[in-house]
Structures are given as structure tokens and as C-alpha cells.
Design a protein around this motif. Structure first.
Motif, short mmCIF file in Angstrom:
data_model
loop_
_atom_site.label_atom_id
_atom_site.label_comp_id
_atom_site.label_asym_id
_atom_site.label_seq_id
_atom_site.Cartn_x
_atom_site.Cartn_y
_atom_site.Cartn_z
N SER A 36 0.83 -1.19 0.00
CA SER A 36 0.00 0.00 0.00
C SER A 36 0.87 1.25 0.00
CB SER A 36 -0.92 0.00 1.22
OG SER A 36 -0.16 0.05 2.41
N GLU A 37 0.28 2.36 -0.47
CA GLU A 37 1.01 3.63 -0.51
C GLU A 37 1.42 4.04 0.90
OE1 GLU A 37 0.34 8.20 -2.09
OE2 GLU A 37 -1.16 6.65 -2.48
N GLY A 38 2.66 4.45 1.05
CA GLY A 38 3.14 4.89 2.35
C GLY A 38 3.74 3.79 3.20
N SER A 39 3.69 2.54 2.73
CA SER A 39 4.30 1.46 3.50
C SER A 39 5.81 1.51 3.35
CB SER A 39 3.76 0.10 3.03
OG SER A 39 4.09 -0.12 1.68
N LEU A 40 6.50 0.86 4.28
CA LEU A 40 7.96 0.83 4.28
C LEU A 40 8.46 -0.41 3.58
CD1 LEU A 40 8.49 1.91 7.99
CD2 LEU A 40 8.64 3.35 5.95
N PRO A 41 9.71 -0.39 3.07
CA PRO A 41 10.26 -1.61 2.46
C PRO A 41 10.24 -2.76 3.46
CG PRO A 41 11.66 0.29 2.05
CD PRO A 41 10.65 0.73 3.05
N ALA A 42 9.87 -3.94 2.99
CA ALA A 42 9.76 -5.11 3.85
C ALA A 42 10.85 -6.12 3.53
CB ALA A 42 8.39 -5.76 3.68
N PRO A 43 11.22 -6.97 4.47
CA PRO A 43 12.18 -8.03 4.17
C PRO A 43 11.64 -8.94 3.06
CG PRO A 43 11.82 -7.84 6.54
CD PRO A 43 10.78 -7.00 5.88
N PRO A 44 12.53 -9.53 2.29
CA PRO A 44 12.07 -10.41 1.20
C PRO A 44 11.48 -11.70 1.75
CG PRO A 44 14.45 -10.55 1.44
CD PRO A 44 14.00 -9.45 2.36
N PHE A 45 10.57 -12.28 0.99
CA PHE A 45 10.01 -13.58 1.36
C PHE A 45 10.96 -14.70 0.96
CE2 PHE A 45 6.17 -10.92 0.74
CZ PHE A 45 5.67 -11.01 2.03
N LEU A 77 7.44 -1.19 13.78
CA LEU A 77 7.97 -1.06 12.42
C LEU A 77 7.40 -2.15 11.52
CD1 LEU A 77 9.92 0.16 10.34
CD2 LEU A 77 11.70 -1.35 11.26
N SER A 78 7.34 -3.37 12.00
CA SER A 78 6.86 -4.47 11.16
C SER A 78 5.38 -4.29 10.80
CB SER A 78 7.09 -5.83 11.82
OG SER A 78 6.48 -5.90 13.10
N SER A 79 4.59 -3.66 11.67
CA SER A 79 3.18 -3.42 11.33
C SER A 79 3.05 -2.42 10.19
CB SER A 79 2.41 -2.94 12.56
OG SER A 79 2.76 -1.61 12.91
N ARG A 80 4.07 -1.57 10.02
CA ARG A 80 4.05 -0.60 8.91
C ARG A 80 4.71 -1.17 7.65
NH1 ARG A 80 7.05 4.14 10.45
NH2 ARG A 80 7.89 3.03 12.24
N GLN A 81 5.59 -2.14 7.83
CA GLN A 81 6.24 -2.75 6.66
C GLN A 81 5.30 -3.68 5.91
OE1 GLN A 81 9.70 -4.47 8.78
NE2 GLN A 81 10.97 -3.39 7.28
N ILE A 132 0.88 -6.82 1.49
CA ILE A 132 1.73 -7.93 1.05
C ILE A 132 1.65 -9.05 2.08
CG2 ILE A 132 3.33 -6.48 -0.25
CD1 ILE A 132 5.26 -6.69 2.16
N GLY A 133 2.11 -10.23 1.66
CA GLY A 133 2.19 -11.35 2.58
C GLY A 133 0.84 -11.86 3.01
N VAL A 134 0.76 -12.30 4.27
CA VAL A 134 -0.45 -12.87 4.84
C VAL A 134 -0.75 -12.14 6.15
CG1 VAL A 134 -1.48 -14.96 5.84
CG2 VAL A 134 -0.06 -15.12 3.78
N TRP A 135 -2.01 -11.72 6.33
CA TRP A 135 -2.43 -11.01 7.55
C TRP A 135 -1.58 -9.74 7.73
CZ3 TRP A 135 -6.78 -11.45 10.22
CH2 TRP A 135 -6.87 -10.83 11.46
N ASP A 136 -1.89 -8.74 6.92
CA ASP A 136 -1.12 -7.50 6.95
C ASP A 136 -1.60 -6.58 8.07
OD1 ASP A 136 -3.47 -6.39 6.00
OD2 ASP A 136 -2.58 -5.52 4.19
N GLY A 137 -1.03 -5.36 8.10
CA GLY A 137 -1.35 -4.45 9.17
C GLY A 137 -2.81 -4.06 9.23
N ALA A 138 -3.46 -3.90 8.06
CA ALA A 138 -4.88 -3.56 8.04
C ALA A 138 -5.73 -4.70 8.58
CB ALA A 138 -5.30 -3.20 6.61
N SER A 139 -5.37 -5.93 8.24
CA SER A 139 -6.08 -7.09 8.78
C SER A 139 -5.94 -7.14 10.30
CB SER A 139 -5.51 -8.38 8.18
OG SER A 139 -5.54 -8.38 6.79
N ASN A 140 -4.73 -6.88 10.76
CA ASN A 140 -4.48 -6.92 12.19
C ASN A 140 -5.30 -5.87 12.93
OD1 ASN A 140 -3.01 -8.22 14.30
ND2 ASN A 140 -1.69 -6.43 14.46
N ALA A 141 -5.36 -4.67 12.38
CA ALA A 141 -6.17 -3.62 12.99
C ALA A 141 -7.65 -4.02 13.01
CB ALA A 141 -5.99 -2.31 12.22
N ALA A 142 -8.11 -4.68 11.96
CA ALA A 142 -9.51 -5.12 11.91
C ALA A 142 -9.79 -6.17 12.98
CB ALA A 142 -9.83 -5.67 10.52
#
Length: 324
Positions: free
Chosen positions: A3-12, A204-208, A212-222
């Protein structure tokens, strides 16, 4: 896509990337989607899967706390096994909204065979219909009942471990804190598998991990909002409901924590381990490079998944040896 404004995340992890590329896994899920996913495996299929491994299930209705409704706890054991092995009390995942007591059972079925163990898995109430503290109270009620009936259920009362997966990891962590603070069961250890510990969404990881991935920051907030409502992120949330808020983690049993490097929960899991060490406790932490949330259940054939499961077994063997 992130999503726009997210930080670079570690590679899968390279073996996990094709699983994500299929598009079958949603990075972001809202509460309505979680509720629609509440599809339980029929008990006949559960029992058939257990029987294929020489295991049996029996259900117990357990008294809830105070005036709470009864709680169902399923006991799973070998069809023919010697009593006196360890016991594993399990709380399932599902973002506090979905899942049932048989979700994630692949995580512990091998342990029954490896350790001649008995598993107790709890059916806790789920948000948003049953907000906090209902799921926590159910989880704790089941733990108290399980510990009090160790001999009847066929495991050594001195070898009881509490195990939680994702949302269940948070509920187990909260239950263990309750046990510490209110004279509850003494445990041989706790295993917090990619646990959901922090409602504040400030790591930091909640913003990264956004889009992407599984269960992202928006899912967690929900998920946290479904559980806590308007209290999410405020000082009105207790340490038992969101254990990352605890400032004193002294007096906990030996603890195993794991997560992936590319998941929302990474930083809160690492911080929880650090807080246990700071309090003079024992914490065994594993952060699996390239792992997304729940990777070992979604891609069990990947090398990283095999290593993650082996790490848990090694911890259990070490603790059990120390108990004599």
C-alpha cells in the motif's frame, strides 16, 4: 502490491514466494470476510483424520468463569498409549474472529506421537459477537480445568504446556499472565507461535507489512478492533487482553516464541522475548528469515517450515529433559 506509504519489507523466502504468487492468499481481510470464512470441518472428518493416525477425540463441557457459559474442550490422545506423558493445552488462531478448536491441529498432532502426549484444545468465543474479555476468559477457564484434571486426562500435571497459535498465542500469553497473577496453574512452559500480542499498531513491522504477505497491518487492525472496539490503542486495554502491554514479565514459565521476519507480528514477538529476558526469565526466540504469517501451516513442505517445526520439538525435548 504494497500500500502507498508502506515501508520496504524483508524479502520472502524463495520457496514461499510461489505460494504468495498464486493469488489464493489474501494479504488484507476485513471482519466481514473473516466471518464469512467461518467454515468448520465436520466432526466426522476430524475423527477420520485422527483415526488415520491412531488418535481419538473426546469432548468435555467445562465450567466457564463465574457466570460465563460452558466452554468446550476437546481432548485428543492415542487410541492406546501409556498415561503420564506431557499435556499440551492449545488455543487456535483466526484473528480473534474466525477458526475453531481444530484449526491448526497439524501443529500438534506429531507431538502426541513423539511425546506420547495428550492435547486439550479449547473452543473459545469469538469477536465481534463476543468481544474482549470473552475469548480470554474462555481460554483461561479451559486451562484451569485442564490443569486440575491432569491425572484423569492422562498426562503428568508437572508437564503441562500452554500452546497458542496467532490469536491463540495472544490468548495463551494472557492466560499465563493471569495464572501468574491470580494463583492459577503452574506450567512447564508456553509456546507462542506467531502470536498476536499488541493492539497498538505502532511497530515497524506493522508498517512494513501492508498489502503484502499474509495477515497484513490492516487485517491486524480489523481483528483487534473486532475484539476491543473503541478501546483499541487506548489505555483502557488490559495486559491480559494485549500481553505486549505488560511491563513486568517476571515469573513466567520457559517460553518459546517464533515468527517470520516478513510478518506484522515480528517486532512485538521480539519485544516480548526481550521483556522476558529483562525480567530474568527464559525465552527461546526464533525469527525465520523470509517467513510470512503462518507460513509453516500454509506451506508445510518448504524447508523453512520443516526447520520451524523442528525448532519447537527441540525446545520441548530440552524442557522435558530438564524436568527429569
Amino acid at each position: 502490491m504494497p500500500s502507498e506509504g508502506s515501508l520496504p519489507a524483508p524479502p520472502f523466502d524463495r520457496e514461499l514466494q510461489p505460494v504468495l504468487a498464486t493469488g489464493r492468499l489474501l494479504s488484507t481481510v476485513d471482519v466481514d470476510t473473516m466471518i464469512r470464512s467461518r467454515i468448520s470441518l465436520p466432526l466426522t472428518e476430524v475423527d477420520a483424520a485422527l483415526a488415520a493416525r491412531g488418535l481419538v477425540r473426546e469432548d468435555h463441557l467445562v465450567p466457564g468463569l463465574d457466570e460465563d457459559p460452558e466452554v468446550t474442550v476437546s481432548v485428543i490422545r492415542k487410541q492406546s498409549g501409556a498415561p503420564g506423558g506431557p499435556g499440551f493445552y492449545f488455543a487456535h488462531g483466526g484473528g480473534m474472529v474466525t477458526g475453531d478448536r481444530f484449526s491448526g491441529m497439524d501443529r500438534y498432532l506429531d507431538w502426541i506421537e513423539l511425546f506420547d502426549a495428550v492435547v486439550m484444545t479449547v473452543e473459545y468465543r469469538r469477536a465481534p459477537e463476543h468481544p474482549d474479555p470473552a475469548p480470554l476468559r474462555d481460554c483461561y477457564a479451559g486451562l484451569v480445568w485442564t490443569a486440575a484434571r491432569a491425572m484423569e486426562l492422562g498426562f503428568d500435571p508437572g508437564r503441562l504446556f500452554a500452546v497458542g497459535l496467532s490469536a491463540g498465542g495472544g490468548l495463551v500469553a494472557g492466560s499465563v499472565l493471569l495464572a501468574r497473577d491470580y494463583g492459577g496453574p503452574r506450567l512447564a512452559g508456553q509456546l507462542l507461535l506467531c502470536p498476536m500480542l499488541d493492539d497498538r499498531d505502532k511497530t515497524l513491522s506493522s508498517r512494513q507489512i501492508r498489502g503484502i504477505g499474509v495477515w497484513d497491518g490492516a487485517s491486524n487492525a480489523a481483528g483487534w478492533s473486532a475484539l476491543l472496539g473503541d478501546r483499541r490503542g487506548t489505555d483502557a486495554v488490559s495486559i491480559y487482553s494485549a500481553p505486549a502491554r505488560a511491563t513486568d514479565l517476571a515469573g513466567l514459565p520457559p517460553t518459546y516464541l517464533d515468527c517470520g521476519s516478513a510478518e506484522v507480528f515480528r517486532d512485538e514477538v521480539v519485544a516480548y522475548a526481550g521483556a522476558i529476558w529483562a525480567a530474568g526469565g527464559s525465552a527461546d526466540l526464533r525469527v525465520w528469515a523470509g517467513g510470512f504469517h503462518g507460513f509453516d501451516g500454509i506451506a508445510p513442505g518448504a524447508a523453512i517450515s520443516a526447520e520451524a517445526r523442528a525448532g519447537r520439538v527441540a525446545f520441548l525435548r530440552r524442557v522435558l529433559r530438564a524436568l527429569g
